[in-house]
Design a protein around this motif. Structure first.
Motif, mmCIF file in Angstrom:
data_model
loop_
_atom_site.group_PDB
_atom_site.id
_atom_site.type_symbol
_atom_site.label_atom_id
_atom_site.label_comp_id
_atom_site.label_asym_id
_atom_site.label_seq_id
_atom_site.Cartn_x
_atom_site.Cartn_y
_atom_site.Cartn_z
ATOM 1 N N VAL A 1 -11.738 -2.563 2.314
ATOM 2 C CA VAL A 1 -10.486 -2.932 1.674
ATOM 3 C C VAL A 1 -10.555 -4.436 1.455
ATOM 4 O O VAL A 1 -11.012 -5.180 2.334
ATOM 5 C CB VAL A 1 -9.289 -2.568 2.574
ATOM 6 N N ASN B 1 -6.513 -7.850 -2.833
ATOM 7 C CA ASN B 1 -5.652 -6.813 -3.398
ATOM 8 C C ASN B 1 -4.261 -6.810 -2.772
ATOM 9 O O ASN B 1 -3.335 -6.214 -3.307
ATOM 10 C CB ASN B 1 -6.282 -5.429 -3.255
ATOM 11 N N GLN C 1 -7.943 2.163 -3.081
ATOM 12 C CA GLN C 1 -8.538 1.580 -1.879
ATOM 13 C C GLN C 1 -9.561 2.557 -1.314
ATOM 14 O O GLN C 1 -9.236 3.703 -1.032
ATOM 15 C CB GLN C 1 -7.459 1.288 -0.834
ATOM 16 N N PRO D 1 0.828 -1.208 0.000
ATOM 17 C CA PRO D 1 0.000 0.000 0.000
ATOM 18 C C PRO D 1 0.867 1.265 0.000
ATOM 19 O O PRO D 1 1.974 1.263 0.517
ATOM 20 C CB PRO D 1 -0.790 -0.113 1.304
#
Length: 167
Positions: A51, A55, A46, A10
């Motif tokens: 979330v 991913n 996101q 992220p």
């Protein structure tokens, strides 16, 4: 311009109003809101509301997804997000629930639909024994330490949780 390279990681894109993204594997097809960077890699946008563990690379495909699962949990703990787990059996170990800076939550597809299974019996499946100063909510999945399958030869394959403080 950003040129991220570490898949399932992220990051914040300042060029897009500090939006949160997760870099996807090569070959991922961009959806509305996703970003394609100069190096051709695509990052999935996101949405704070939910979330998705997939991913981050958390898949119900019988492979060990411990590293990806901990990245997912860390993201939830630091952003205060709610996360969804996929349907199926997810194999992992040493999942770290303790700590965090914001209240967070994680949801499976249902207790008969999502199962977190210990991958090999070494280490603890889910660890939260140091507690947390923020609350977290877990719902909609089954935890299978595989005790009857992996013990007594396994060193420790259980669940270790502690109280949250001041929550």
């Amino acid at each position: 311009a950003l040129s991220p390279t570490i898949t399932n990681t992220p990051f914040t894109c300042q060029e897009r109003a500090n939006a949160q993204y997760i870099l996807q594997p090569t070959g991922y097809t961009a959806l509305s809101g996703d970003a394609t960077f100069a190096n051709g890699r695509v990052a999935a946008l996101q949405h704070k509301a939910r979330v998705y563990a997939e991913n981050f690379g958390v898949l119900a495909d019988s492979s060990d997804v411990s590293v990806a699962f901990n990245l997912f949990i860390t993201y939830l703990k630091t952003t205060g997000s709610s996360g969804n787990l996929p349907k199926g059996e997810i194999y992992a170990k040493n999942l770290r629930l303790e700590g965090g800076t914001k209240a967070w939550s994680m949801y499976g597809a249902g207790k008969k639909l999502t199962k977190i299974r210990h991958v090999d019996g070494e280490g603890t499946l889910i660890i939260g024994n140091n507690g947390s100063t923020v609350g977290y909510h877990l719902e909609g999945f089954t935890i299978d330490c595989r005790y009857s399958e992996l013990s007594p030869s396994a060193a420790n394959n259980g669940l270790s949780l502690a109280d949250t403080s001041d929550v």
